[in-house]
Design an enzyme around this catalytic site. Structure first.
Site, PDB file in Angstrom:
ATOM      1  N   LYS A  34      -8.207  -1.932  -1.097  1.00 52.95           N
ATOM      2  CA  LYS A  34      -6.777  -1.801  -0.813  1.00 52.95           C
ATOM      3  C   LYS A  34      -6.063  -1.395  -2.097  1.00 52.95           C
ATOM      4  O   LYS A  34      -6.230  -2.035  -3.139  1.00 52.95           O
ATOM      5  CB  LYS A  34      -6.198  -3.109  -0.295  1.00 52.95           C
ATOM      6  CG  LYS A  34      -4.729  -3.030   0.078  1.00 52.95           C
ATOM      7  CD  LYS A  34      -4.230  -4.319   0.712  1.00 52.95           C
ATOM      8  CE  LYS A  34      -3.984  -5.384  -0.302  1.00 52.95           C
ATOM      9  NZ  LYS A  34      -2.782  -5.082  -1.156  1.00 52.95           N
ATOM     10  N   ASP A  61      -1.493   0.062   0.989  1.00 54.36           N
ATOM     11  CA  ASP A  61      -0.595  -1.050   1.304  1.00 54.36           C
ATOM     12  C   ASP A  61       0.719  -0.894   0.561  1.00 54.36           C
ATOM     13  O   ASP A  61       0.900  -1.405  -0.546  1.00 54.36           O
ATOM     14  CB  ASP A  61      -1.281  -2.380   0.921  1.00 54.36           C
ATOM     15  CG  ASP A  61      -0.296  -3.524   0.818  1.00 54.36           C
ATOM     16  OD1 ASP A  61      -0.533  -4.440  -0.012  1.00 54.36           O
ATOM     17  OD2 ASP A  61       0.732  -3.510   1.531  1.00 54.36           O
ATOM     18  N   LEU A  62       1.640  -0.104   1.171  1.00 53.84           N
ATOM     19  CA  LEU A  62       2.967   0.063   0.554  1.00 53.84           C
ATOM     20  C   LEU A  62       4.061  -0.561   1.412  1.00 53.84           C
ATOM     21  O   LEU A  62       5.242  -0.452   1.096  1.00 53.84           O
ATOM     22  CB  LEU A  62       3.221   1.549   0.276  1.00 53.84           C
ATOM     23  CG  LEU A  62       2.242   2.174  -0.737  1.00 53.84           C
ATOM     24  CD1 LEU A  62       2.570   3.648  -0.986  1.00 53.84           C
ATOM     25  CD2 LEU A  62       2.263   1.409  -2.065  1.00 53.84           C
ATOM     26  N   LYS A  63       3.662  -1.141   2.558  1.00 50.42           N
ATOM     27  CA  LYS A  63       4.607  -1.868   3.417  1.00 50.42           C
ATOM     28  C   LYS A  63       5.900  -1.075   3.624  1.00 50.42           C
ATOM     29  O   LYS A  63       7.003  -1.579   3.418  1.00 50.42           O
ATOM     30  CB  LYS A  63       4.927  -3.232   2.816  1.00 50.42           C
ATOM     31  CG  LYS A  63       3.691  -4.110   2.579  1.00 50.42           C
ATOM     32  CD  LYS A  63       4.052  -5.485   2.095  1.00 50.42           C
ATOM     33  CE  LYS A  63       2.836  -6.357   1.872  1.00 50.42           C
ATOM     34  NZ  LYS A  63       2.060  -6.001   0.674  1.00 50.42           N
ATOM     35  N   PHE A  64       5.745   0.174   4.051  1.00 44.21           N
ATOM     36  CA  PHE A  64       6.922   1.034   4.245  1.00 44.21           C
ATOM     37  C   PHE A  64       7.955   0.344   5.141  1.00 44.21           C
ATOM     38  O   PHE A  64       7.613  -0.201   6.193  1.00 44.21           O
ATOM     39  CB  PHE A  64       6.504   2.365   4.884  1.00 44.21           C
ATOM     40  CG  PHE A  64       5.601   3.221   4.036  1.00 44.21           C
ATOM     41  CD1 PHE A  64       4.434   3.756   4.573  1.00 44.21           C
ATOM     42  CD2 PHE A  64       5.911   3.496   2.707  1.00 44.21           C
ATOM     43  CE1 PHE A  64       3.594   4.559   3.800  1.00 44.21           C
ATOM     44  CE2 PHE A  64       5.079   4.291   1.932  1.00 44.21           C
ATOM     45  CZ  PHE A  64       3.920   4.818   2.475  1.00 44.21           C
ATOM     46  N   HIS A  65       9.215   0.341   4.686  1.00 46.46           N
ATOM     47  CA  HIS A  65      10.291  -0.358   5.428  1.00 46.46           C
ATOM     48  C   HIS A  65      11.578   0.416   5.154  1.00 46.46           C
ATOM     49  O   HIS A  65      12.196   0.249   4.098  1.00 46.46           O
ATOM     50  CB  HIS A  65      10.400  -1.795   4.911  1.00 46.46           C
ATOM     51  CG  HIS A  65      11.359  -2.659   5.675  1.00 46.46           C
ATOM     52  ND1 HIS A  65      11.395  -4.028   5.510  1.00 46.46           N
ATOM     53  CD2 HIS A  65      12.314  -2.367   6.576  1.00 46.46           C
ATOM     54  CE1 HIS A  65      12.337  -4.542   6.303  1.00 46.46           C
ATOM     55  NE2 HIS A  65      12.905  -3.551   6.962  1.00 46.46           N
ATOM     56  N   ASP A  66      11.950   1.301   6.069  1.00 45.62           N
ATOM     57  CA  ASP A  66      13.097   2.184   5.811  1.00 45.62           C
ATOM     58  C   ASP A  66      13.597   2.705   7.161  1.00 45.62           C
ATOM     59  O   ASP A  66      13.103   2.293   8.215  1.00 45.62           O
ATOM     60  CB  ASP A  66      12.677   3.356   4.896  1.00 45.62           C
ATOM     61  CG  ASP A  66      13.837   3.848   4.034  1.00 45.62           C
ATOM     62  OD1 ASP A  66      13.650   3.984   2.817  1.00 45.62           O
ATOM     63  OD2 ASP A  66      14.933   4.060   4.616  1.00 45.62           O
ATOM     64  N   ASN A  69      13.204   8.044  10.128  1.00 46.62           N
ATOM     65  CA  ASN A  69      12.756   9.346   9.612  1.00 46.62           C
ATOM     66  C   ASN A  69      12.012   9.196   8.299  1.00 46.62           C
ATOM     67  O   ASN A  69      10.947   9.774   8.090  1.00 46.62           O
ATOM     68  CB  ASN A  69      13.972  10.258   9.446  1.00 46.62           C
ATOM     69  CG  ASN A  69      13.584  11.593   8.833  1.00 46.62           C
ATOM     70  OD1 ASN A  69      12.840  12.361   9.450  1.00 46.62           O
ATOM     71  ND2 ASN A  69      14.030  11.840   7.608  1.00 46.62           N
ATOM     72  N   THR A 121       2.313 -13.737   3.679  1.00 51.28           N
ATOM     73  CA  THR A 121       1.565 -14.993   3.578  1.00 51.28           C
ATOM     74  C   THR A 121       2.057 -15.872   2.425  1.00 51.28           C
ATOM     75  O   THR A 121       1.657 -17.020   2.306  1.00 51.28           O
ATOM     76  CB  THR A 121       0.062 -14.697   3.374  1.00 51.28           C
ATOM     77  OG1 THR A 121      -0.083 -13.748   2.300  1.00 51.28           O
ATOM     78  CG2 THR A 121      -0.545 -14.114   4.645  1.00 51.28           C
ATOM     79  N   ARG A 182      -8.633 -17.695   0.934  1.00 45.82           N
ATOM     80  CA  ARG A 182      -9.067 -18.453  -0.254  1.00 45.82           C
ATOM     81  C   ARG A 182     -10.302 -19.279   0.083  1.00 45.82           C
ATOM     82  O   ARG A 182     -10.261 -20.115   0.990  1.00 45.82           O
ATOM     83  CB  ARG A 182      -7.950 -19.393  -0.716  1.00 45.82           C
ATOM     84  CG  ARG A 182      -6.759 -18.690  -1.409  1.00 45.82           C
ATOM     85  CD  ARG A 182      -7.210 -17.990  -2.654  1.00 45.82           C
ATOM     86  NE  ARG A 182      -6.130 -17.374  -3.429  1.00 45.82           N
ATOM     87  CZ  ARG A 182      -5.674 -16.131  -3.251  1.00 45.82           C
ATOM     88  NH1 ARG A 182      -6.176 -15.373  -2.269  1.00 45.82           N
ATOM     89  NH2 ARG A 182      -4.719 -15.657  -4.027  1.00 45.82           N
ATOM     90  N   ARG A 212      -7.529 -11.784  -5.814  1.00 48.67           N
ATOM     91  CA  ARG A 212      -7.870 -12.523  -7.017  1.00 48.67           C
ATOM     92  C   ARG A 212      -9.153 -13.348  -6.938  1.00 48.67           C
ATOM     93  O   ARG A 212      -9.892 -13.418  -7.925  1.00 48.67           O
ATOM     94  CB  ARG A 212      -6.683 -13.395  -7.439  1.00 48.67           C
ATOM     95  CG  ARG A 212      -5.538 -12.568  -8.033  1.00 48.67           C
ATOM     96  CD  ARG A 212      -4.225 -13.298  -8.079  1.00 48.67           C
ATOM     97  NE  ARG A 212      -3.629 -13.379  -6.737  1.00 48.67           N
ATOM     98  CZ  ARG A 212      -2.381 -13.819  -6.530  1.00 48.67           C
ATOM     99  NH1 ARG A 212      -1.640 -14.242  -7.538  1.00 48.67           N
ATOM    100  NH2 ARG A 212      -1.874 -13.844  -5.302  1.00 48.67           N
TER     101      ARG A 212
HETATM  102  O1  LIG Z   1      -0.044  -6.245   3.200  1.00 51.36           O
HETATM  103  C1  LIG Z   1      -0.739  -6.943   2.399  1.00 51.36           C
HETATM  104  O2  LIG Z   1      -1.842  -6.556   1.980  1.00 51.36           O
HETATM  105  C2  LIG Z   1      -0.282  -8.348   2.143  1.00 51.36           C
HETATM  106  C3  LIG Z   1       0.532  -8.952   3.105  1.00 51.36           C
HETATM  107  C4  LIG Z   1       0.799 -10.343   3.009  1.00 51.36           C
HETATM  108  O3  LIG Z   1       1.461 -10.939   3.854  1.00 51.36           O
HETATM  109  N1  LIG Z   1       0.276 -11.039   1.959  1.00 51.36           N
HETATM  110  C5  LIG Z   1      -0.477 -10.453   0.981  1.00 51.36           C
HETATM  111  O4  LIG Z   1      -0.928 -11.145   0.058  1.00 51.36           O
HETATM  112  N2  LIG Z   1      -0.711  -9.092   1.056  1.00 51.36           N
HETATM  113  C6  LIG Z   1      -1.470  -8.450  -0.050  1.00 51.36           C
HETATM  114  O5  LIG Z   1      -2.791  -8.955  -0.058  1.00 51.36           O
HETATM  115  C7  LIG Z   1      -3.253  -9.124  -1.403  1.00 51.36           C
HETATM  116  C8  LIG Z   1      -3.618 -10.592  -1.603  1.00 51.36           C
HETATM  117  O6  LIG Z   1      -4.112 -10.731  -2.907  1.00 51.36           O
HETATM  118  P1  LIG Z   1      -4.690 -12.143  -3.401  1.00 51.36           P
HETATM  119  O7  LIG Z   1      -3.613 -13.195  -3.214  1.00 51.36           O
HETATM  120  O8  LIG Z   1      -4.983 -11.881  -4.869  1.00 51.36           O
HETATM  121  O9  LIG Z   1      -5.920 -12.451  -2.573  1.00 51.36           O
HETATM  122  C9  LIG Z   1      -2.152  -8.616  -2.324  1.00 51.36           C
HETATM  123  O10 LIG Z   1      -2.448  -7.290  -2.717  1.00 51.36           O
HETATM  124  C10 LIG Z   1      -0.901  -8.673  -1.440  1.00 51.36           C
HETATM  125  O11 LIG Z   1       0.028  -7.641  -1.780  1.00 51.36           O
END
Ligand SMILES: O=C(O)c1cc(=O)[nH]c(=O)n1[C@@H]1O[C@H](COP(=O)(O)O)[C@@H](O)[C@H]1O
Length: 234
Positions: A34, A61-66, A69, A121, A182, A212
């Site tokens: 990712k 994973d850029l979570k586009f929110h706009d 268009n 999360t 985790r 991580r």
């Molecule tokens: O869309 C995502 O990937 C994402 C959504 C979410 O609700 N929570 C979340 O942690 N993420 C991504 O998932 C990854 C979690 O990373 P770790 O917490 O290091 O395992 C990060 O790159 C976050 O940006």
């Protein structure tokens, strides 16, 4: 080399060199990768091409929110990069998500999986209340999940704590992509709604996003193998 596991490793690195160094310790048959906001902001589309050249499928994973268009155009640009999966934020609403599915369904050639982030999360009920969402995460996840499903998206991002209820409410077709994973001995870091790898799969998750616990491990490849072994025993 197609990946035959549910693990997506989050390459949260400040630049391409360290991300590629991590990727080269991992096997494309054992995980997808990712690319998120930090790495893409620093390195741009080139890092995705470098990962593709090494045989990895990439979740952008850029979570586009706009507005509709803008978001649909960004999703089309992501599709042009050949990514395996791309996400938007369900909070952008029905018209935004419909615009995204329409632009993907009208294009020739490669079409990425399109999924919608529901409730991050890192958030708990108190956090939602502070931003004006006076309902429990589970309820908000199901509300946004149902909306995304109605708009024809391929799946959702949520905590694996919600996976079982989502399967009951929305069925088995939606992909449930769950970060906040985790191992039982790992730090939660800034994650709040965390679940172990095995429990996440038992709950019905489709893919596990893990950063991580793998990328900060002394031996990342072995950390991934331990997680895959845990999944085998589940
Ligand atoms: O869309 C995502 O990937 C994402 C959504 C979410 O609700 N929570 C979340 O942690 N993420 C991504 O998932 C990854 C979690 O990373 P770790 O917490 O290091 O395992 C990060 O790159 C976050 O940006």
């Amino acid at each position: 080399m197609p990946c035959d596991t549910p693990v997506i490793v989050a390459l949260d690195f400040p630049e391409a060199a360290s991300a590629i160094a991590m990727a080269e310790q991992l096997d494309p048959a054992k995980c997808r990768l990712k690319v998120g906001k930090e790495l893409f902001t620093s390195s741009g589309p080139a890092v995705i091409e470098q990962l593709h050249q090494r045989g990895f499928e990439v979740f952008l994973d850029l979570k586009f929110h706009d507005i509709p268009n803008t978001t649909a155009s960004a999703v089309r640009a992501a599709a042009d990069l050949g990514v395996w999966m791309v996400n938007v934020h369900a909070g952008g609403g029905r018209r935004m998500m419909n615009a995204c599915t329409e632009i993907l369904h009208s294009r020739e050639g490669h079409r990425p999986l399109l999924i919608a982030v529901t409730v991050l999360t890192s958030l708990e009920q108190e956090d939602l209340q502070e931003v004006g969402v006076d309902i429990e995460p589970m309820v908000q996840v199901q509300r946004l999940g149902r909306l995304a499903q109605e708009c024809g998206l391929d799946g959702l991002v949520c905590s694996a704590r919600e996976s079982r209820a989502l399967r009951g409410a929305l069925g088995d077709d939606l992909l449930l992509v769950t970060p906040g994973i985790r191992p039982s001995d790992a730090s939660a870091d800034d994650q709040k709604r965390i679940v172990t790898p095995a429990q996440a799969m038992t709950n019905g998750s489709s893919f596990l996003v893990i950063g991580r616990p793998i990328t900060r491990a002394a031996a990342p490849a072995q950390a991934l193998d331990r997680i895959l072994a845990e999944l085998q025993q589940a």
